[in-house]
Write a protein that holds these residues in place. Structure first.
Motif, PDB file in Angstrom:
ATOM      1  N   LYS A  36       8.187   0.525 -18.540  1.00 39.67           N
ATOM      2  CA  LYS A  36       8.127  -0.913 -18.279  1.00 39.67           C
ATOM      3  C   LYS A  36       6.755  -1.264 -17.739  1.00 39.67           C
ATOM      4  N   GLU A  37       6.111  -2.222 -18.394  1.00 35.28           N
ATOM      5  CA  GLU A  37       4.777  -2.652 -17.988  1.00 35.28           C
ATOM      6  C   GLU A  37       4.730  -4.179 -17.972  1.00 35.28           C
ATOM      7  N   ASP A  38       4.455  -4.723 -16.797  1.00 34.83           N
ATOM      8  CA  ASP A  38       4.366  -6.194 -16.655  1.00 34.83           C
ATOM      9  C   ASP A  38       5.613  -6.886 -17.194  1.00 34.83           C
ATOM     10  N   SER A  39       6.763  -6.404 -16.822  1.00 30.92           N
ATOM     11  CA  SER A  39       8.075  -6.944 -17.213  1.00 30.92           C
ATOM     12  C   SER A  39       8.434  -6.692 -18.677  1.00 30.92           C
TER      13      SER A  39
END
Length: 337
Positions: free
Chosen positions: A272-275
């Motif tokens: 998960k990256e930046d939502s």
């Protein structure tokens, strides 16, 4: 394998089968037909991104398809190209063998191929070659190009074509032997460290068969490590990559995720990256970071956002360093540690 390699091997086979009858045209027909199984790339125009990933190397890469299409095209070609020296059986032989060469090469990579479609959806992958390997391709290039650019002479053509095919075939045998050797070494190191898994695989890193990535998976994650045949120490340091299935809860009924799980054969983890939630397929390896497996991104990174464009989910990540630095780091790791 890449299109260039398929084209060159098909051309070389075409020369062997019909070169003495139709000359340079045999190279062209062999090269053309060897790429026919990849007609499935047209699925990008009518399939979703995840379905296209499964459709690719599916039915058009099956024995059923190539046998049927070889016979059909062989029969049609005898009417299209009216050459009394070549029967429909000769055309069928050319088409069948060149397309079989395509299936052979693709089965050696990690992607997976539906050889027995439509009767079985099981995907074959032997993990012998990276998708592009210059050590295999260059001999084919020399064997095809040298006689093609000069004055055609049957003995000269046969000689160079045979040299190219022989060297590339020897390299293939070498790769198979090295794969078995690395598997034994890495599996032994894995067991020595008393690590537990449901499966164990070794696959080559980009552009070579000297440095390999070893990985395994269980219900909660994967163990990942690297080994070069020039490493002095046969003990491999495996790093843990948790699967993070909890991040998939919002997508548990999503057909996209089901397709991706089927494609990856369980070799995946969720990030998960930046939502944004990503599905990472471990089989395709990392972009770089041969000594710090857990710190580098993977080549296959699928954005699970419904509005995301994933047509280039494979190899979509750009290198953090320059191409020279990336290649230098790969070569240095191949040299061993």
């Amino acid at each position: 394998m890449d299109t260039v390699t398929h084209t060159l091997l098909g051309a070389a086979i075409g020369e062997v089968i019909l070169g003495n009858k139709i000359g340079r045209k045999a190279l062209f027909y062999g090269a053309l037909m060897s790429n026919l199984p990849d007609i499935d790339v047209l699925g990008v125009f009518f399939l979703s991104d995840s379905k296209q990933l499964l459709f690719h190397r599916g039915i058009t890469h099956s024995l059923f398809f190539i046998i049927l299409i070889s016979i059909l095209l062989g029969w049609l070609t005898q009417f299209w190209i009216k050459d009394y020296r070549i029967t429909w059986m000769s055309w069928t032989k050319l088409f069948l063998i060149t397309m079989l060469s395509h299936l052979m090469l693709d089965s050696l990579t990690c992607y997976g191929m539906g050889l027995f479609e439509p009767f079985s959806h099981y995907r074959i992958s032997f993990n012998i070659f990276f998708v592009a390997d210059p050590f295999y391709t260059l001999p084919l290039l020399i064997g095809v190009i040298v006689p093609f650019i000069g004055k055609r002479d049957s003995k000269r053509t046969v000689k160079w074509n045979s040299i190219g095919l022989s060297i590339s075939s020897c390299y293939l045998i070498f790769a198979i032997i090295i794969h078995n050797y690395v598997f034994q070494v890495t599996e032994g190191s894995f067991k020595e460290q008393k690590l537990i898994s449901d499966d164990f695989t070794v696959t080559p890193t980009p552009l070579n068969t000297f440095l390999w990535m070893a990985y395994s998976h269980d219900k909660k994650g994967s163990w990942i490590g690297y080994y070069s045949i020039f490493d002095e120490n046969k003990k491999i340091y495996f790093q843990r990559q948790e699967r993070n299935d909890s991040l998939l809860i919002p997508f548990e009924k999503d057909q996209v995720v089901k397709n991706l799980k089927l494609l990856s054969k369980g070799n995946y983890f969720i990030s998960k990256e930046d939502s944004i939630v990503y599905f990472n397929d471990i089989r395709f390896g990392q972009v770089s970071g041969w000594d710090k497996a857990k710190d580098e991104p993977y080549a296959f990174k699928f954005n699970l956002n419904k509005s995301a464009d994933n047509k280039r989910a494979l190899n979509r990540i750009k290198f953090k360093e320059s191409t020279y630095e990336w290649f230098a780091s790969l070569v240095n790791r191949i040299k061993g540690k």
